[in-house]
Design a protein around this motif. Sequence first.
Motif, PDB file in Angstrom:
ATOM      1  N   THR A  77       0.840  -1.200   0.000  1.00 56.94           N
ATOM      2  CA  THR A  77       0.000   0.000   0.000  1.00 56.94           C
ATOM      3  C   THR A  77       0.874   1.248   0.000  1.00 56.94           C
ATOM      4  O   THR A  77       0.591   2.228  -0.718  1.00 56.94           O
ATOM      5  CB  THR A  77      -0.935   0.005   1.223  1.00 56.94           C
ATOM      6  OG1 THR A  77      -1.756  -1.170   1.200  1.00 56.94           O
ATOM      7  CG2 THR A  77      -1.842   1.231   1.208  1.00 56.94           C
ATOM      8  N   PHE A  78       1.941   1.219   0.769  1.00 60.55           N
ATOM      9  CA  PHE A  78       2.872   2.345   0.802  1.00 60.55           C
ATOM     10  C   PHE A  78       3.492   2.603  -0.574  1.00 60.55           C
ATOM     11  O   PHE A  78       3.614   3.751  -1.009  1.00 60.55           O
ATOM     12  CB  PHE A  78       3.968   2.079   1.824  1.00 60.55           C
ATOM     13  CG  PHE A  78       5.104   3.058   1.769  1.00 60.55           C
ATOM     14  CD1 PHE A  78       4.913   4.377   2.155  1.00 60.55           C
ATOM     15  CD2 PHE A  78       6.353   2.671   1.316  1.00 60.55           C
ATOM     16  CE1 PHE A  78       5.950   5.298   2.088  1.00 60.55           C
ATOM     17  CE2 PHE A  78       7.396   3.576   1.252  1.00 60.55           C
ATOM     18  CZ  PHE A  78       7.195   4.894   1.639  1.00 60.55           C
ATOM     19  N   LEU A  79       3.849   1.547  -1.285  1.00 61.25           N
ATOM     20  CA  LEU A  79       4.479   1.699  -2.595  1.00 61.25           C
ATOM     21  C   LEU A  79       3.499   2.162  -3.669  1.00 61.25           C
ATOM     22  O   LEU A  79       3.832   2.988  -4.517  1.00 61.25           O
ATOM     23  CB  LEU A  79       5.112   0.372  -3.026  1.00 61.25           C
ATOM     24  CG  LEU A  79       6.318  -0.110  -2.211  1.00 61.25           C
ATOM     25  CD1 LEU A  79       6.703  -1.527  -2.626  1.00 61.25           C
ATOM     26  CD2 LEU A  79       7.501   0.840  -2.380  1.00 61.25           C
ATOM     27  N   LEU A  80       2.288   1.627  -3.629  1.00 65.00           N
ATOM     28  CA  LEU A  80       1.310   1.908  -4.684  1.00 65.00           C
ATOM     29  C   LEU A  80       0.401   3.094  -4.363  1.00 65.00           C
ATOM     30  O   LEU A  80      -0.059   3.785  -5.272  1.00 65.00           O
ATOM     31  CB  LEU A  80       0.454   0.662  -4.944  1.00 65.00           C
ATOM     32  CG  LEU A  80       1.212  -0.589  -5.430  1.00 65.00           C
ATOM     33  CD1 LEU A  80       0.257  -1.761  -5.576  1.00 65.00           C
ATOM     34  CD2 LEU A  80       1.921  -0.310  -6.749  1.00 65.00           C
ATOM     35  N   HIS A  81       0.136   3.310  -3.074  1.00 68.10           N
ATOM     36  CA  HIS A  81      -0.774   4.384  -2.659  1.00 68.10           C
ATOM     37  C   HIS A  81      -0.208   5.098  -1.428  1.00 68.10           C
ATOM     38  O   HIS A  81      -0.828   5.089  -0.355  1.00 68.10           O
ATOM     39  CB  HIS A  81      -2.158   3.806  -2.335  1.00 68.10           C
ATOM     40  CG  HIS A  81      -2.714   2.903  -3.385  1.00 68.10           C
ATOM     41  ND1 HIS A  81      -3.228   3.375  -4.579  1.00 68.10           N
ATOM     42  CD2 HIS A  81      -2.822   1.544  -3.429  1.00 68.10           C
ATOM     43  CE1 HIS A  81      -3.645   2.346  -5.306  1.00 68.10           C
ATOM     44  NE2 HIS A  81      -3.400   1.231  -4.644  1.00 68.10           N
ATOM     45  N   PRO A  82       0.946   5.731  -1.549  1.00 67.11           N
ATOM     46  CA  PRO A  82       1.594   6.330  -0.374  1.00 67.11           C
ATOM     47  C   PRO A  82       0.770   7.406   0.315  1.00 67.11           C
ATOM     48  O   PRO A  82       0.954   7.658   1.512  1.00 67.11           O
ATOM     49  CB  PRO A  82       2.900   6.899  -0.946  1.00 67.11           C
ATOM     50  CG  PRO A  82       2.642   7.064  -2.415  1.00 67.11           C
ATOM     51  CD  PRO A  82       1.706   5.953  -2.785  1.00 67.11           C
ATOM     52  N   ASP A  83      -0.144   8.035  -0.410  1.00 64.04           N
ATOM     53  CA  ASP A  83      -0.928   9.114   0.187  1.00 64.04           C
ATOM     54  C   ASP A  83      -2.132   8.619   0.987  1.00 64.04           C
ATOM     55  O   ASP A  83      -2.800   9.422   1.638  1.00 64.04           O
ATOM     56  CB  ASP A  83      -1.422  10.079  -0.895  1.00 64.04           C
ATOM     57  CG  ASP A  83      -0.277  10.863  -1.526  1.00 64.04           C
ATOM     58  OD1 ASP A  83       0.766  11.026  -0.864  1.00 64.04           O
ATOM     59  OD2 ASP A  83      -0.416  11.296  -2.682  1.00 64.04           O
ATOM     60  N   TYR A  84      -2.397   7.330   0.954  1.00 63.67           N
ATOM     61  CA  TYR A  84      -3.567   6.819   1.680  1.00 63.67           C
ATOM     62  C   TYR A  84      -3.394   6.934   3.194  1.00 63.67           C
ATOM     63  O   TYR A  84      -4.364   7.116   3.922  1.00 63.67           O
ATOM     64  CB  TYR A  84      -3.825   5.365   1.302  1.00 63.67           C
ATOM     65  CG  TYR A  84      -4.521   5.171  -0.039  1.00 63.67           C
ATOM     66  CD1 TYR A  84      -4.735   6.237  -0.908  1.00 63.67           C
ATOM     67  CD2 TYR A  84      -4.961   3.913  -0.440  1.00 63.67           C
ATOM     68  CE1 TYR A  84      -5.365   6.063  -2.127  1.00 63.67           C
ATOM     69  CE2 TYR A  84      -5.599   3.720  -1.666  1.00 63.67           C
ATOM     70  CZ  TYR A  84      -5.793   4.794  -2.496  1.00 63.67           C
ATOM     71  OH  TYR A  84      -6.421   4.611  -3.711  1.00 63.67           O
ATOM     72  N   PHE A  85      -2.147   6.789   3.670  1.00 69.06           N
ATOM     73  CA  PHE A  85      -1.879   6.869   5.107  1.00 69.06           C
ATOM     74  C   PHE A  85      -0.648   7.740   5.331  1.00 69.06           C
ATOM     75  O   PHE A  85       0.184   7.906   4.442  1.00 69.06           O
ATOM     76  CB  PHE A  85      -1.647   5.477   5.708  1.00 69.06           C
ATOM     77  CG  PHE A  85      -2.828   4.560   5.592  1.00 69.06           C
ATOM     78  CD1 PHE A  85      -3.788   4.509   6.593  1.00 69.06           C
ATOM     79  CD2 PHE A  85      -2.989   3.750   4.476  1.00 69.06           C
ATOM     80  CE1 PHE A  85      -4.885   3.675   6.474  1.00 69.06           C
ATOM     81  CE2 PHE A  85      -4.082   2.912   4.347  1.00 69.06           C
ATOM     82  CZ  PHE A  85      -5.039   2.881   5.350  1.00 69.06           C
TER      83      PHE A  85
END
Length: 350
Positions: A173-181
């Motif tokens: 999730t950090f690699l693909l969607h870093p802005d989610y958290f």
Amino acid sequence: MNSWFKIIALSLLLVFTSGKAQDKLVIGEKQNLFSKVLNENREIWIHLPKTYNDNTINPAKYPVIYLLDGEINFEYYTGLTDFIARTPYADIPECIVIGIKNTERTRDLTPTKAQKKSPVNPNITLFADSGGSENFVKFIQEELKPFVNKNYRTQDYSVLVGHSFGGLFAINTFLLHPDYFNAYVANDPSLWWDNKVTIKRTKEYLEKNKNFPAKKSLYVSQADNEEQQKNWNSDMTQAIEEFKGMIEKNGSLNYKHSFFEGETHGTVSYPGNYEALKFIFKGFRTDIKQLAKNPKLLEEDYKKFSEKMGTDFIPSEAYLNVVIKFMKSNGFKEPETYFMNLKDNYYPEQ
């Protein structure tokens, strides 16, 4: 007289035991949320901070921690967050904890379809239901987060916490969607998954972006895992070490890696989560004794902390009450007045 005494004593005992039976220690509540993304009902466990329903202070907003494998981790994790958020020794702000209970764990937490034959029985295919993590993160981002933000007083700061497959999910999730958290915690992550596909994604990310996003935090714990002597998890150990080398070589991320000697894959989350919270919120704690000498230090510390976190944090009303009480009980008149005025500025009477 003896009969009357017995009747009265029995009545008092019944009242006492009845009242005692009604006293409960409640650590959270359960909510059910139907997910259109996953096409199933999901059970969510919610823990609110101790001051959340305190009617003696103004309603506050709180950071949110999204905790994977909720049915395993929720009980100890909520106690942990409450303990290290207690004033005046708080290392972290009080947080809302959202425990996400599993339905199809392998499906939800793994990034790719990876079928393997069982080493015990080659007729059995392992991980046949894998590869659904993008759907699961979509559920969290588009359905769960809006639900939480609508129904609870949330601050614009969130943390994702996972272990094993959950740690794998957190890093992907950090690699693909870093802005989610804002921050990610991966305890003994299963980075061996699908021929180390996440390691490949990390290399690709760095080749494309050079640096990681600013003001994000990533914490990774690693267990000693005595089982590795039996080659039970050597792939996991090697993959975590490889990931660690890549991240530390880049140096652009607020990153910490902790190795826990004597801990196994099944126990490392407890010390890992404690260290992770202290790492993510480093700089939050203030020294109440120093505030007596320099009252302005509190606002200065919170300004530095907010800049580091990328989100505005201010002293809670509950903490300011503790500071004011400390100043008053120790005869620090000028600091007491200073913090009373500061409290009025932050939390004016309605």
